[in-house]
Write a protein that holds these residues in place. Structure first.
Motif, mmCIF file in Angstrom:
data_model
loop_
_atom_site.group_PDB
_atom_site.id
_atom_site.type_symbol
_atom_site.label_atom_id
_atom_site.label_comp_id
_atom_site.label_asym_id
_atom_site.label_seq_id
_atom_site.Cartn_x
_atom_site.Cartn_y
_atom_site.Cartn_z
ATOM 1 N N LEU A 233 0.876 -0.839 -0.107
ATOM 2 C CA LEU A 233 -0.101 0.095 0.105
ATOM 3 C C LEU A 233 0.600 1.046 0.128
ATOM 4 O O LEU A 233 2.347 1.329 0.974
ATOM 5 C CB LEU A 233 -1.138 -0.042 1.260
ATOM 6 C CG LEU A 233 -1.631 -1.374 1.233
ATOM 7 C CD1 LEU A 233 -2.474 -1.527 2.671
ATOM 8 C CD2 LEU A 233 -2.720 -2.106 0.159
ATOM 9 N N TYR A 314 -9.275 -4.595 4.104
ATOM 10 C CA TYR A 314 -8.462 -5.592 2.996
ATOM 11 C C TYR A 314 -9.049 -6.704 3.695
ATOM 12 O O TYR A 314 -8.103 -7.311 5.010
ATOM 13 C CB TYR A 314 -7.508 -4.987 2.514
ATOM 14 C CG TYR A 314 -6.818 -4.681 2.308
ATOM 15 C CD1 TYR A 314 -6.157 -3.956 0.979
ATOM 16 C CD2 TYR A 314 -6.803 -2.814 3.332
ATOM 17 C CE1 TYR A 314 -6.421 -2.280 0.135
ATOM 18 C CE2 TYR A 314 -6.918 -1.435 2.718
ATOM 19 C CZ TYR A 314 -6.499 -1.253 1.451
ATOM 20 O OH TYR A 314 -5.785 0.001 0.965
ATOM 21 N N TYR A 324 -11.979 -6.195 -1.035
ATOM 22 C CA TYR A 324 -11.545 -5.282 -1.071
ATOM 23 C C TYR A 324 -13.385 -4.244 -0.621
ATOM 24 O O TYR A 324 -13.906 -4.227 -0.908
ATOM 25 C CB TYR A 324 -11.280 -4.207 -1.923
ATOM 26 C CG TYR A 324 -9.253 -4.640 -2.581
ATOM 27 C CD1 TYR A 324 -9.889 -5.402 -3.685
ATOM 28 C CD2 TYR A 324 -8.372 -4.438 -1.524
ATOM 29 C CE1 TYR A 324 -8.950 -6.646 -4.372
ATOM 30 C CE2 TYR A 324 -7.154 -4.378 -2.649
ATOM 31 C CZ TYR A 324 -7.263 -6.162 -3.062
ATOM 32 O OH TYR A 324 -5.922 -6.395 -4.118
ATOM 33 N N LEU A 331 -5.393 2.743 -2.472
ATOM 34 C CA LEU A 331 -4.048 2.433 -1.710
ATOM 35 C C LEU A 331 -2.932 1.398 -2.115
ATOM 36 O O LEU A 331 -2.081 1.753 -1.522
ATOM 37 C CB LEU A 331 -4.633 2.902 -0.853
ATOM 38 C CG LEU A 331 -5.223 3.652 0.265
ATOM 39 C CD1 LEU A 331 -5.705 3.429 1.442
ATOM 40 C CD2 LEU A 331 -4.781 4.456 -0.306
ATOM 41 N N LEU A 332 -3.435 0.686 -3.244
ATOM 42 C CA LEU A 332 -2.907 0.246 -4.084
ATOM 43 C C LEU A 332 -1.045 0.562 -4.353
ATOM 44 O O LEU A 332 -1.248 1.522 -5.498
ATOM 45 C CB LEU A 332 -3.059 -1.155 -4.252
ATOM 46 C CG LEU A 332 -4.023 -2.258 -4.558
ATOM 47 C CD1 LEU A 332 -4.326 -3.248 -4.659
ATOM 48 C CD2 LEU A 332 -3.172 -3.252 -2.763
#
Length: 338
Positions: A233, A314, A324, A331-332
């Protein structure tokens, strides 16, 4: 929860990793210090200051909170509550302790008891660190489960009201997040704008890196080496906390027994989840919600996470698929692997 004999404030199974940055080269090296506190390693890393006294002061603050909130340190306020004189129904505590107990009761109401700070009679029966683990006696589990009920605790100002002589408190599922928030407050008050607090995997990022890039936080692959991640993240000024079934656990007759206990049955939850990670502005919320959402299972846990403003979740199911919450995929980590 955690081992009754060595339990302090270990909290939940927290499996998040601070990864290397992908931004421009820093003008100066960060300063960092680690110490064994809360029955884990606590690390403070500051990126925009060379004042090492801030590191020591921050760790001292963590130590002070451990001495206040631990269930096993004689003299702590939680220890005093749990070892009160028979017949005592009211215990005076500090404003900090009263506030945190109140936070715990809030999450008890929010989850209809799936999150319960009075889990101590049960958590003290389970030893997840023994080299030769054994299952607790079923009758002892049944009796301990009958003592668990957060509704038997009330907060009136700085007084804790105990409505049953059997009630005892374990803040391990929420205290590390609260302590991380207070450490962040301290650093901000002293002008720090870029830092990472890692309380045994409970990670709280203050601001961003000095070059303007986000911090990269890896989520551990369940049951694998700590350095193997299932996702990463990009985090600015947020907390990342994970609860999972694969660190403090043992296997007997092919069954995995982990530390996230069902307060109603006394046994670990079996709901098809391997882990839940919560990203939130406040680490205390992430700490409590990671347990709460795991306890509620995928569907109800997702509903809870999505009902909380600024929270991303998550869920990793036992087929290793990541589910998700709304906005969480944004935010990955978008950088290529180093």
């Amino acid at each position: 929860m955690n081992n009754g004999r060595i339990r302090a404030l270990t909290g939940l199974c927290l499996s998040v990793l601070l990864l290397g940055g992908c931004g421009r080269r820093q003008e100066q090296e960060p300063i960092s210090r680690s110490e064994f506190l809360l029955n884990t390693f606590v690390t403070v890393t500051i990126y925009d200051s060379q004042d090492e006294s801030l590191l020591e002061d921050c760790l001292d603050l963590c130590r002070d909170y451990e001495n206040l909130l631990s269930a096993t340190i004689p003299g702590s306020e939680i220890y005093q509550i749990n070892h009160r004189t028979p017949g005592t129904e009211r215990v005076q505590v500090s404003e900090e302790t009263a506030k945190l107990i109140g936070e715990g009761l809030y999450f008890g109401d929010l989850t209809d008891g799936a999150f319960d700070i009075t889990i101590e009679p049960l958590s003290s029966l389970w030893d997840f660190t023994s080299e030769d683990p054994v299952l607790p006696d079923p009758e002892a589990i049944r009796q301990a489960a009958n003592k668990v009920d957060y509704r038997k605790v009330q907060v009136e100002g700085n007084e804790i009201v105990l409505l049953s002589p059997d009630v005892s408190i374990d803040l391990g599922a929420i205290a590390k997040g609260y302590i991380a928030d207070r450490m962040k407050d301290y650093l901000q008050e002293h002008g720090v704008e870029s830092a990472v607090l890692n309380l045994g995997g409970n990670v709280l990022c203050l601001g961003e890196r000095p070059d303007g890039t986000p911090f990269r936080i890896g989520l551990q692959m369940p049951f694998e080496d700590r350095n193997e991640t299932i996702a990463a993240l990009e985090i600015n000024d947020l907390s990342v906390v994970t609860s999972g079934v694969y660190e403090r656990h043992f296997v007997i007759d092919g069954v995995n027994y982990h530390h996230i206990l069902n307060p109603h049955s006394g046994y670990p939850y079996e709901n098809g989840l391997l882990s839940v990670t919560i990203v939130s502005p406040r680490s205390v919320d992430g700490d409590a919600l990671s347990t709460s959402c795991f306890s509620l299972g995928l569907e109800k846990g997702m509903e809870l996470a999505e009902s909380m403003e600024g929270v991303y979740a998550y869920f990793v199911t036992d087929d290793y698929e990541i589910h998700y919450s709304q906005g969480a995929e944004e935010l990955l980590d978008k950088q290529p692997s180093a």
